[in-house]
Write a protein that holds these residues in place. Structure first.
Motif, PDB file in Angstrom:
ATOM      1  N   ALA A   1       0.834  -1.205   0.000  1.00 56.27           N
ATOM      2  CA  ALA A   1       0.000   0.000   0.000  1.00 56.27           C
ATOM      3  C   ALA A   1       0.869   1.255   0.000  1.00 56.27           C
ATOM      4  O   ALA A   1       0.588   2.223  -0.715  1.00 56.27           O
ATOM      5  CB  ALA A   1      -0.930   0.000   1.214  1.00 56.27           C
ATOM      6  N   ILE A   2       1.947   1.234   0.787  1.00 56.59           N
ATOM      7  CA  ILE A   2       2.866   2.380   0.838  1.00 56.59           C
ATOM      8  C   ILE A   2       3.428   2.668  -0.547  1.00 56.59           C
ATOM      9  O   ILE A   2       3.412   3.805  -1.023  1.00 56.59           O
ATOM     10  CB  ILE A   2       4.011   2.113   1.844  1.00 56.59           C
ATOM     11  CG1 ILE A   2       3.488   2.188   3.282  1.00 56.59           C
ATOM     12  CG2 ILE A   2       5.143   3.132   1.653  1.00 56.59           C
ATOM     13  CD1 ILE A   2       4.508   1.756   4.318  1.00 56.59           C
ATOM     14  N   ILE A   3       3.917   1.625  -1.216  1.00 56.45           N
ATOM     15  CA  ILE A   3       4.590   1.846  -2.495  1.00 56.45           C
ATOM     16  C   ILE A   3       3.597   2.220  -3.586  1.00 56.45           C
ATOM     17  O   ILE A   3       3.866   3.094  -4.420  1.00 56.45           O
ATOM     18  CB  ILE A   3       5.427   0.600  -2.909  1.00 56.45           C
ATOM     19  CG1 ILE A   3       6.454   0.966  -3.991  1.00 56.45           C
ATOM     20  CG2 ILE A   3       4.566  -0.537  -3.383  1.00 56.45           C
ATOM     21  CD1 ILE A   3       7.524   1.884  -3.537  1.00 56.45           C
ATOM     22  N   VAL A   4       2.410   1.622  -3.576  1.00 55.98           N
ATOM     23  CA  VAL A   4       1.426   1.937  -4.616  1.00 55.98           C
ATOM     24  C   VAL A   4       0.916   3.367  -4.458  1.00 55.98           C
ATOM     25  O   VAL A   4       0.826   4.120  -5.439  1.00 55.98           O
ATOM     26  CB  VAL A   4       0.260   0.923  -4.592  1.00 55.98           C
ATOM     27  CG1 VAL A   4      -0.866   1.383  -5.506  1.00 55.98           C
ATOM     28  CG2 VAL A   4       0.750  -0.461  -5.018  1.00 55.98           C
ATOM     29  N   VAL A   5       0.603   3.768  -3.230  1.00 54.31           N
ATOM     30  CA  VAL A   5       0.076   5.121  -2.993  1.00 54.31           C
ATOM     31  C   VAL A   5       1.128   6.184  -3.292  1.00 54.31           C
ATOM     32  O   VAL A   5       0.868   7.150  -4.027  1.00 54.31           O
ATOM     33  CB  VAL A   5      -0.444   5.258  -1.542  1.00 54.31           C
ATOM     34  CG1 VAL A   5      -0.775   6.716  -1.234  1.00 54.31           C
ATOM     35  CG2 VAL A   5      -1.675   4.395  -1.334  1.00 54.31           C
ATOM     36  N   THR A   6       2.335   6.021  -2.729  1.00 54.75           N
ATOM     37  CA  THR A   6       3.374   7.037  -2.947  1.00 54.75           C
ATOM     38  C   THR A   6       3.779   7.106  -4.415  1.00 54.75           C
ATOM     39  O   THR A   6       3.990   8.199  -4.955  1.00 54.75           O
ATOM     40  CB  THR A   6       4.619   6.754  -2.083  1.00 54.75           C
ATOM     41  OG1 THR A   6       5.102   5.421  -2.333  1.00 54.75           O
ATOM     42  CG2 THR A   6       4.313   6.906  -0.602  1.00 54.75           C
TER      43      THR A   6
ATOM     44  N   ALA B   1      14.521   6.980  -2.047  1.00 47.88           N
ATOM     45  CA  ALA B   1      13.092   6.920  -2.356  1.00 47.88           C
ATOM     46  C   ALA B   1      12.582   5.478  -2.387  1.00 47.88           C
ATOM     47  O   ALA B   1      13.248   4.593  -2.931  1.00 47.88           O
ATOM     48  CB  ALA B   1      12.826   7.601  -3.698  1.00 47.88           C
ATOM     49  N   PRO B   2      11.388   5.214  -1.833  1.00 47.73           N
ATOM     50  CA  PRO B   2      10.864   3.844  -1.760  1.00 47.73           C
ATOM     51  C   PRO B   2      10.759   3.132  -3.099  1.00 47.73           C
ATOM     52  O   PRO B   2      11.000   1.924  -3.181  1.00 47.73           O
ATOM     53  CB  PRO B   2       9.469   4.044  -1.139  1.00 47.73           C
ATOM     54  CG  PRO B   2       9.583   5.302  -0.356  1.00 47.73           C
ATOM     55  CD  PRO B   2      10.518   6.177  -1.132  1.00 47.73           C
TER      56      PRO B   2
ATOM     57  N   GLY C   1       6.298   0.742 -12.842  1.00 48.40           N
ATOM     58  CA  GLY C   1       6.817  -0.625 -12.859  1.00 48.40           C
ATOM     59  C   GLY C   1       7.043  -1.183 -11.475  1.00 48.40           C
ATOM     60  O   GLY C   1       6.715  -2.343 -11.192  1.00 48.40           O
ATOM     61  N   SER C   2       7.591  -0.376 -10.561  1.00 46.71           N
ATOM     62  CA  SER C   2       7.850  -0.865  -9.209  1.00 46.71           C
ATOM     63  C   SER C   2       6.541  -1.152  -8.480  1.00 46.71           C
ATOM     64  O   SER C   2       6.440  -2.119  -7.716  1.00 46.71           O
ATOM     65  CB  SER C   2       8.705   0.134  -8.424  1.00 46.71           C
ATOM     66  OG  SER C   2       8.100   1.398  -8.355  1.00 46.71           O
ATOM     67  N   ALA C   3       5.501  -0.326  -8.727  1.00 47.44           N
ATOM     68  CA  ALA C   3       4.177  -0.617  -8.162  1.00 47.44           C
ATOM     69  C   ALA C   3       3.629  -1.911  -8.751  1.00 47.44           C
ATOM     70  O   ALA C   3       3.029  -2.738  -8.036  1.00 47.44           O
ATOM     71  CB  ALA C   3       3.231   0.547  -8.438  1.00 47.44           C
ATOM     72  N   GLY C   4       3.842  -2.094 -10.054  1.00 44.22           N
ATOM     73  CA  GLY C   4       3.384  -3.317 -10.713  1.00 44.22           C
ATOM     74  C   GLY C   4       4.057  -4.558 -10.153  1.00 44.22           C
ATOM     75  O   GLY C   4       3.402  -5.572  -9.878  1.00 44.22           O
TER      76      GLY C   4
ATOM     77  N   VAL D   1       8.909  10.009   4.468  1.00 45.83           N
ATOM     78  CA  VAL D   1       8.188   9.344   5.560  1.00 45.83           C
ATOM     79  C   VAL D   1       7.950   7.867   5.230  1.00 45.83           C
ATOM     80  O   VAL D   1       8.157   6.984   6.066  1.00 45.83           O
ATOM     81  CB  VAL D   1       6.845  10.058   5.832  1.00 45.83           C
ATOM     82  CG1 VAL D   1       6.039   9.300   6.884  1.00 45.83           C
ATOM     83  CG2 VAL D   1       7.090  11.500   6.285  1.00 45.83           C
ATOM     84  N   ALA D   2       7.547   7.593   3.988  1.00 49.77           N
ATOM     85  CA  ALA D   2       7.212   6.227   3.583  1.00 49.77           C
ATOM     86  C   ALA D   2       8.430   5.308   3.569  1.00 49.77           C
ATOM     87  O   ALA D   2       8.297   4.087   3.754  1.00 49.77           O
ATOM     88  CB  ALA D   2       6.564   6.250   2.197  1.00 49.77           C
ATOM     89  N   ALA D   3       9.621   5.877   3.353  1.00 51.00           N
ATOM     90  CA  ALA D   3      10.822   5.045   3.246  1.00 51.00           C
ATOM     91  C   ALA D   3      11.207   4.385   4.563  1.00 51.00           C
ATOM     92  O   ALA D   3      11.825   3.311   4.566  1.00 51.00           O
ATOM     93  CB  ALA D   3      11.995   5.888   2.740  1.00 51.00           C
TER      94      ALA D   3
END
Length: 457
Positions: free
Chosen positions: A119-124, A227-228, A343-346, A403-405
């Motif tokens: 969720a963190i990576i998809v949202v950010t 960055a995440p 791609g990273s979200a995928g 923050v997300a990282a």
């Protein structure tokens, strides 16, 4: 004294010249091969380093220099070993296990941790995609008066087409080439008359101001650097490298050599060094050109483009040329990083749900993977119509990344240090030390920014 035999002398000279030329040819051939080998080694690490200077990074570093002058130059060398350590750990995880981060989190830490991380990576990433596409559109509008909505949709279409319909190998070649555009900032830094002693001191002597504005921009600065999306991207791209090299067996076990690990580390170190050199250059140029001339806040893309005017000041239409260079840099960075973000979200979502994934697969074999890429890009496009200025949105996304990282770095430390997962390639003391330092630095920046905000600072 015996007379010199001219024939013998000529023979000696010819022999010496022949030896010199043959040695020179061998040296040049060795250098050529070495350079060729180095270029071939450059892969996921170099592309990740280039993607680190995305439109959000360029905007954030420009704002850093404009707002605080040389006051945050020290963050570039400070972040370099942390960035190298984190990305090397991610790359090593992918190369050794043949699995992406999400797949390993799913396997070893359970569904709650998995879905929180995804969720963190998809949202950010989705917010970051929106900011980057908006910035690309704004940069193009500096040159041609095309409606913003048309440019946003056009850039989204181009980036999606490149990622879905180009093979990873082909696309990666273009990514490497696009990364060179950002070096115009380094060139500008050496063209402008700079106070080099002051810059040298600011580079290596930390300067801290206990104000919300200063600490927030430090969080944005480090957040857009470490960055995440790069964590998931480089891990998954090393898996792609394993597949391409035939290192993954039928059972899924990876057979990898020390040479391959050494090449991965060299690739990663070069990519991250280049990334931070550009970061440092952008802050220097922005501090000298903008801050020293009273421009302390970026309201539009045109404000950011002014940083490059000294590079073309002696040419006719210098203002236009500066905007052109800025637009090329932003658009190139966007074309480079938007597919990386999507791609990273995928990869993260596909690994979590057990879908076929990978840029080496055709669209017909990985509907879900490419569906995530398409959806995140389209949602990112929609973000551009909520009324937030694209340049300010870029800085906000950098803060969000910072923050997300933090929780993701903690997971990377745990995975890379787990001997049951990593075997002989488990993290050693130096890697562990720098990854924990990255965790503490980013946690501290987030807490300090929040604390000063609550105090009204």
């Amino acid at each position: 004294m015996r007379p010199i035999n001219r024939g013998r002398m000529q023979a000696m000279v010819r022999s010496a010249l022949s030896l010199m030329f043959s040695s020179t040819r061998r040296i040049l051939a060795m250098k050529k091969r070495s350079l060729g080998n180095l270029i071939r080694i450059l892969g996921p690490g170099f592309v990740s380093g280039a993607a680190d200077n995305d439109p959000a990074g360029i905007a954030t570093y420009t704002q850093v220099g404009a707002q605080f002058g040389y006051g945050q130059l020290w963050t570039a060398p400070f972040a370099l070993p942390l960035l190298i350590a984190i990305q090397e750990a991610c790359a090593r995880i992918g190369a050794v296990t043949g699995k992406g981060l999400a797949a390993l989190i799913k396997e070893h830490y359970g569904p709650i941790v998995l879905y929180a991380s995804v969720a963190i990576i998809v949202v950010t990433n989705t917010i970051n995609i929106g900011a980057d596409i908006g910035a690309m559109a704004e940069a193009i509008r500096l040159l041609v008066p095309i409606p913003f909505i048309v440019l946003v949709l056009g850039t989204a279409f181009v980036t999606l087409s490149l990622e879905i319909f180009s093979s990873y190998r082909t696309y990666a070649k273009y990514l490497k080439g696009l990364s060179a555009v950002a070096f115009v900032y380094l060139l500008t830094a050496f063209i402008v008359k700079e106070p080099w002693l002051r810059i040298l001191k600011a580079t290596f002597v930390p300067h801290i101001e206990l104000s919300f504005a200063f600490l927030l921009i430090i969080l944005a600065n480090i957040g857009t650097t470490i960055a995440p999306y790069l964590f998931f991207w480089e891990t998954s791209q090393e898996v792609e490298e394993d597949k391409a090299a035939g290192r993954i067996g039928i059972t899924g076990k990876v057979t990898i050599s020390r040479d391959a690990i050494d090449n991965m580390r060299l690739d990663n170190a070069i990519g991250m060094f280049a990334s931070q050199l550009i970061t440092w250059s952008i802050i220097v140029v922005s501090a000298t050109v903008l801050n020293q001339h009273g421009v302390t806040n970026l309201n539009t893309a045109a404000d950011a483009a002014k940083a490059l005017e000294p590079l073309v000041h002696s040419f006719p239409y210098a203002g236009f040329l500066a905007k052109l260079l800025f637009a090329i840099g932003i658009v190139s960075a966007g074309l480079l990083v938007v597919p990386v973000l999507a791609g990273s979200a995928g990869y993260a979502l596909a690994e979590s749900l057990g879908w076929d994934e990978g840029l080496d697969l055709k669209f017909t074999r990985a509907h879900g993977f490419y569906g995530v890429i398409t959806a995140s890009t389209l949602v990112g496009v929609a973000i551009n119509f909520v009324g937030i200025d694209p340049i300010k949105l870029l800085v906000y996304t950098s803060v969000l990344n910072g923050v997300a990282a933090v929780p993701l770095i903690f997971l990377i430390i745990r995975i890379s240090g787990n001997e049951a997962i990593m075997g002989d390639y488990v993290s050693r003391k130096l890697s562990i030390g720098f990854t924990w330092l990255a965790f503490m630095a980013m946690s501290g920046a987030a807490i300090a920014a929040l604390f000063t905000f609550l105090r009204g600072g």
